[in-house]
Scaffold this motif. Structure first.
Motif, PDB file in Angstrom:
ATOM      1  N   ASN A 111     129.916   2.908 -10.905  1.00 21.87           N
ATOM      2  CA  ASN A 111     128.847   3.000  -9.909  1.00 21.87           C
ATOM      3  C   ASN A 111     129.268   2.372  -8.584  1.00 21.87           C
ATOM      4  N   GLN A 116     124.854  -0.689  -7.767  1.00 21.72           N
ATOM      5  CA  GLN A 116     124.796  -1.377  -9.064  1.00 21.72           C
ATOM      6  C   GLN A 116     124.228  -2.785  -8.941  1.00 21.72           C
ATOM      7  N   LEU A 120     120.724  -1.240  -9.851  1.00 20.96           N
ATOM      8  CA  LEU A 120     120.866  -0.948 -11.282  1.00 20.96           C
ATOM      9  C   LEU A 120     120.748  -2.201 -12.149  1.00 20.96           C
ATOM     10  N   HIS A 123     117.087  -2.887 -12.420  1.00 19.09           N
ATOM     11  CA  HIS A 123     116.505  -1.872 -13.310  1.00 19.09           C
ATOM     12  C   HIS A 123     116.764  -2.242 -14.771  1.00 19.09           C
ATOM     13  N   ALA A 265     118.751   6.382 -13.030  1.00 23.12           N
ATOM     14  CA  ALA A 265     119.053   4.973 -13.296  1.00 23.12           C
ATOM     15  C   ALA A 265     119.394   4.758 -14.769  1.00 23.12           C
ATOM     16  N   VAL A 269     123.063   3.267 -16.022  1.00 19.46           N
ATOM     17  CA  VAL A 269     123.273   2.014 -16.765  1.00 19.46           C
ATOM     18  C   VAL A 269     123.831   2.297 -18.158  1.00 19.46           C
TER      19      VAL A 269
END
Length: 273
Positions: A111, A116, A120, A123, A265, A269
């Motif tokens: 990413n 990130q 991310l 998230h 997302a 991940v």
């Protein structure tokens, strides 16, 4: 130093080794909270805690945690540690952020690095910490975003901007994603409320991106902490700027875009979730 309004609460502050994050940790502790002080490395976390103690915070209110957000596996380990030791988590402040580098840089997870670290990781933490956040009852997630999110657009076909890279566009996209995803971090019935904010232009490591003079980091932290206090009434998904609810970028109000981001997302991940 303490007014004890948060005395039975536990808060995780990411990116708390300097700037707004460190000042947020200091202010939350001043309100009586137990603060989990996250930094990229153990050494940085220990140094941040030592500085907080020097600033008058009680040592028994502070817990150092380390995770390098350029590695999603470390984010997952951090979340696991929190879940194990803190069955109830009252506050998650997603503050960790990096400036996008001059050249497009991908993490080992594949990413773009600012996407990130700035989005991310938050998230993933919101997902992996849902159980302790829900268990707390009336928990809050506070996402430290930026007014730059309004200038951004999601590059759906090339989210890592490999084909056409601009550090400002990459950073702004990471903040747009964080703002867009805020409401989704607190699903209906979870007992969690999530909000995002622009902390104002502060003199932190990110200031060169804006190229202007910034206010002290403590001023931005005060805006963050205000949204953590029980007396501040907040609505899920709200975005605050200059202390009041403000309009988000259009994309943050489009149901289709929000669903698309949630799906993206989760894909990005990948295994870490």
């Amino acid at each position: 130093m303490s007014d004890a309004v948060l005395s039975v609460r536990t808060a995780l502050v990411t990116g708390a080794s300097s700037g707004i994050g460190w000042e947020t940790a200091r202010l939350l502790a001043g309100h009586g909270a137990t603060v989990l002080v996250h930094a990229r490395t153990t050494g940085e976390a220990e140094a941040a805690v030592a500085r907080l103690v020097d600033a008058g915070v009680r040592r028994d209110q502070l817990v150092e945690l380390a995770a390098d957000f350029t590695h999603l596996a470390e984010v997952a380990v951090l979340a696991g540690t929190v879940v194990k030791h803190y069955p109830a988590l009252d506050l998650l402040v997603n503050n960790a952020a990096v400036m996008a580098p001059e050249r497009c840089t991908l993490t080992d997870d594949g990413n773009e690095v600012s996407l990130q670290v700035n989005f991310l990781a938050a998230h993933l933490l919101a997902k992996l910490l849902r159980a302790p956040l829900s268990a707390a009852g009336d928990a809050r997630i506070v996402n430290v975003s930026s007014s730059l999110h309004r200038t951004a657009s999601m590059n759906w076909s090339d989210p890592h901007r490999v084909k056409k890279y601009s550090r400002v566009a990459a950073y702004a996209q990471s903040q747009l994603a964080l703002t867009m995803a805020t409401a989704d971090m607190a699903p209906a019935g979870s007992g969690i409320t999530a909000v995002s904010l622009n902390p104002g232009l502060c003199d932190t490591a990110l200031l060169p991106l804006y190229g202007r003079v910034g206010a002290p980091a403590a001023a931005g932290a005060a805006e963050v902490v205000r949204l953590c206090l029980p007396e501040t009434v907040v609505a899920n998904g709200a975005y605050f700027d200059d202390g009041v609810i403000a309009q988000t970028a259009q994309a943050a109000q489009e149901e289709r875009s929000l669903k698309r981001l949630a799906k993206l997302a989760d894909q990005l991940v990948g295994q870490a979730a």
